[in-house]
Design a protein around this motif. Structure first.
Motif, short mmCIF file in Angstrom:
data_model
loop_
_atom_site.label_atom_id
_atom_site.label_comp_id
_atom_site.label_asym_id
_atom_site.label_seq_id
_atom_site.Cartn_x
_atom_site.Cartn_y
_atom_site.Cartn_z
N THR A 205 -5.68 0.80 6.77
CA THR A 205 -5.13 1.43 7.77
C THR A 205 -4.61 0.29 10.00
N MET A 206 -5.66 -0.48 10.02
CA MET A 206 -5.88 -1.48 10.35
C MET A 206 -4.27 -2.56 10.54
N LEU A 207 -3.68 -2.70 8.98
CA LEU A 207 -2.38 -2.99 9.55
C LEU A 207 -1.64 -2.35 10.54
N TRP A 208 -1.41 -1.23 9.94
CA TRP A 208 -0.42 -0.37 10.54
C TRP A 208 -0.49 -0.19 11.90
N MET A 209 -2.12 -0.10 12.49
CA MET A 209 -2.10 0.43 13.64
C MET A 209 -1.53 -0.95 14.39
N LEU A 210 -1.83 -2.17 14.03
CA LEU A 210 -1.68 -3.18 14.74
C LEU A 210 -0.42 -3.96 14.59
N SER A 211 0.65 -3.04 13.56
CA SER A 211 2.35 -2.96 13.68
C SER A 211 2.54 -1.95 14.85
N GLY A 212 2.18 -0.96 15.14
CA GLY A 212 2.48 -1.19 15.83
C GLY A 212 2.00 -0.37 17.55
N GLY A 213 1.16 -2.01 17.42
CA GLY A 213 0.64 -2.09 18.94
C GLY A 213 -0.77 -1.64 19.76
N GLY A 214 -1.11 -1.13 18.24
CA GLY A 214 -2.63 -0.63 18.86
C GLY A 214 -3.90 -1.28 18.08
N GLY A 215 -4.68 -0.52 17.67
CA GLY A 215 -5.53 -1.55 16.73
C GLY A 215 -6.91 -0.57 16.88
N TYR A 216 -7.66 -0.91 16.27
CA TYR A 216 -9.22 -0.15 16.28
C TYR A 216 -9.82 0.21 17.76
N THR A 217 -9.30 -0.60 18.49
CA THR A 217 -10.05 -1.47 19.61
C THR A 217 -9.61 -1.72 20.77
N LYS A 288 8.35 -13.45 -9.01
CA LYS A 288 8.65 -14.48 -7.58
C LYS A 288 8.80 -13.50 -5.87
N TYR A 289 7.92 -14.55 -5.27
CA TYR A 289 8.14 -13.43 -4.16
C TYR A 289 8.17 -14.87 -3.06
N MET A 290 8.19 -13.70 -1.92
CA MET A 290 8.44 -15.16 -0.39
C MET A 290 7.55 -13.86 0.69
N THR A 291 6.72 -14.51 1.83
CA THR A 291 5.94 -13.95 2.60
C THR A 291 6.54 -14.55 4.28
N ALA A 292 6.10 -13.36 4.93
CA ALA A 292 6.70 -12.99 6.24
C ALA A 292 5.82 -12.38 7.31
N PRO A 293 5.87 -12.49 8.75
CA PRO A 293 4.54 -11.99 9.71
C PRO A 293 4.90 -10.81 8.73
N LEU A 294 3.99 -9.50 9.85
CA LEU A 294 4.21 -8.54 9.83
C LEU A 294 4.99 -8.05 10.85
N PRO A 295 5.99 -6.73 9.99
CA PRO A 295 7.20 -5.94 11.56
C PRO A 295 6.42 -5.18 11.74
N GLY A 296 6.53 -5.72 12.88
CA GLY A 296 6.16 -4.13 14.42
C GLY A 296 7.01 -3.14 14.79
N VAL A 297 7.24 -2.58 15.80
CA VAL A 297 7.99 -1.70 16.09
C VAL A 297 9.21 -2.28 16.49
N LYS A 298 9.44 -3.44 16.99
CA LYS A 298 11.07 -3.80 17.35
C LYS A 298 10.85 -5.14 17.31
N GLY A 299 9.94 -5.84 16.36
CA GLY A 299 10.08 -7.22 16.05
C GLY A 299 8.82 -7.53 15.38
N LYS A 300 8.64 -8.94 14.91
CA LYS A 300 7.23 -9.00 14.05
C LYS A 300 6.41 -8.28 15.23
N ALA A 301 5.01 -8.49 14.55
CA ALA A 301 3.93 -7.14 15.87
C ALA A 301 3.13 -9.10 15.98
#
Length: 425
Positions: A205-217, A288-301
């Protein structure tokens, strides 16, 4: 790491819990020696890598150097360790030390020693400031961070190649496009793994909130659970992701984090949010995997989630000096690195973090370490957080189902959280 938290109680941990003799409440012996009781969480996923082995070896080494102090350790799975400690405290049999997921309730009840009462100045100063601050209640530190982790987007490189996806997505539009392409690849059961089940719903939940520009507090520490950003995030998930089958055929509300991790390691998941331990699990299965920063609404979170698991010391048995000696030993650079290196977790001390950054064998962890200082943590300092976490586990999965009502559910959770905060004053 939720917390951070793998499988059920391992065989080794279960045997220990069943056979361990009852300890006296005071922990002191007639000879003048002291026995400290530590209850800790198990970070292993099988008996062979149970945390019990680490703690038993550490306790033996400490006893060799401090002959009048013994440390008895009980290790439980993440599914039960917090409850076990709460039951011990409620029964008037608090352990001397607990390494679990939350501390604020115990601190607010006046049951814990502060960090200043326990640690030497060099040890306390070595704790990474941003994480140590997350252990404060009313500006006094009671929660000692034990290990940390941050989260990144994990992508299956083989599946990406088969789907014709060149690089990890950076925005929600790119995320949806990638998931849509993965949907048509044979063997992909979850284009994106969305674990909103009870194991770790607060983290997802928090990960999606942060990616959307929000958060818990907000910046003042006030709950913003039902903010417009958070409502928009879960409406998008409901309509554009779950509603279009991009999280697979299962119910996200019943999907646990480890289930998604296991499926990723079987090559059935295209993308998911993961912490450092997933690297170890995926590599062991040849993924085999790769990692990246969280995607955000318009770009990286702008931020990712940081998780700290906590060590705390209870006043009940009065063993402050002995506890302090043991904790200074626990937080030595060598011992911190021994534990974090075993489970691919992040150190919470500056000295161990610097050493890990400079060690080539830990190069895969650097991307996680680099985010730790600026990561956003759970509001674990709030006495209401335990109730909020429980509510999220029970309710958040419903908002992404067809007909789900994010605004109503998030508002309900926030009202309960605010009521808890008011009652605690």
């Amino acid at each position: 790491m939720q917390r951070r938290r793998f499988l059920g109680l391992t065989a080794a941990g279960a045997a220990t819990a069943a056979l361990a003799p009852a300890l006296t409440a005071c922990g002191s012996e007639a000879s003048g020696a002291t026995t400290l009781k530590l209850v800790a969480a198990d970070y292993g996923d099988k008996p062979g890598n149970s945390s019990k082995k680490y703690w038993d070896a550490l306790a033996r080494e400490f006893h060799e150097k401090n002959s009048k102090i013994k440390v008895d350790v009980e290790v439980y799975s993440w599914n039960e360790v917090d409850k076990k400690v709460a039951e011990m405290v409620a029964a008037g049999k608090a352990p001397d030390l607990a390494q679990i997921g939350a501390y604020a309730d115990f601190a607010a009840a006046g049951k814990l020693y502060s960090a200043e009462q326990l640690l030497t100045v060099p040890t306390q100063a070595d704790l990474i400031a941003s994480i140590a601050k997350a252990g404060e209640v009313n500006r006094v530190q009671y929660g000692l961070p034990f290990v940390g982790s941050t989260r990144l987007l994990f992508c299956n490189k083989t599946l990406f190649a088969q789907a014709g996806i060149a690089k990890p997505p950076e925005s929600w539009d790119e995320l949806k496009a990638a998931a849509t392409k993965l949907q048509s690849v044979k063997g992909v059961k979850m284009p994106f793994g969305l674990p909103l089940g009870p194991e770790e719903a607060p983290a997802e939940t928090m990960l999606w909130m942060l990616s959307g520009g929000g958060g818990y507090t907000d910046h003042n520490g006030s709950y913003t659970i039902d903010s417009s950003d958070n409502v928009r995030t879960f409406e998008w998930l409901r309509d554009e992701f779950v509603g279009k089958g991009l999280t697979g055929s299962g119910d996200p509300a019943r999907t646990n984090r480890q289930d998604v991790f296991d499926a990723f390691c079987r090559g059935e998941v295209g993308m998911l949010h993961g912490h450092p331990t997933l690297m170890q699990q995926a590599t062991a299965k040849g993924v085999k995997y790769m990692t990246a920063p969280l995607p955000g609404v318009k770009g990286k979170a702008k931020s990712t989630m940081g998780v700290a698991d906590w060590m705390m010391a209870f006043k009940q048995n009065g063993n402050r000096e002995q506890i302090g000696l043991f904790l200074d030993f626990v937080y030595s650079t060598k011992n911190v690195l021994d534990f974090t290196g075993q489970y691919d977790l992040l150190p919470v001390t500056s000295s161990a973090s610097a050493q890990m950054l400079g060690d080539a064998k830990h190069k895969d962890l650097r991307q996680f370490l680099e985010q730790l200082e600026n990561a956003t943590f759970y509001p674990a300092d709030k006495t209401s957080w335990a109730k909020v976490s429980k509510d999220l586990k029970e309710k958040i999965g419903s908002v992404v189902k067809k007909g789900g009502d994010p605004a109503s559910v998030l508002s309900e959770i926030k009202r309960d959280a605010d009521s808890q905060e008011i009652a605690a004053r």
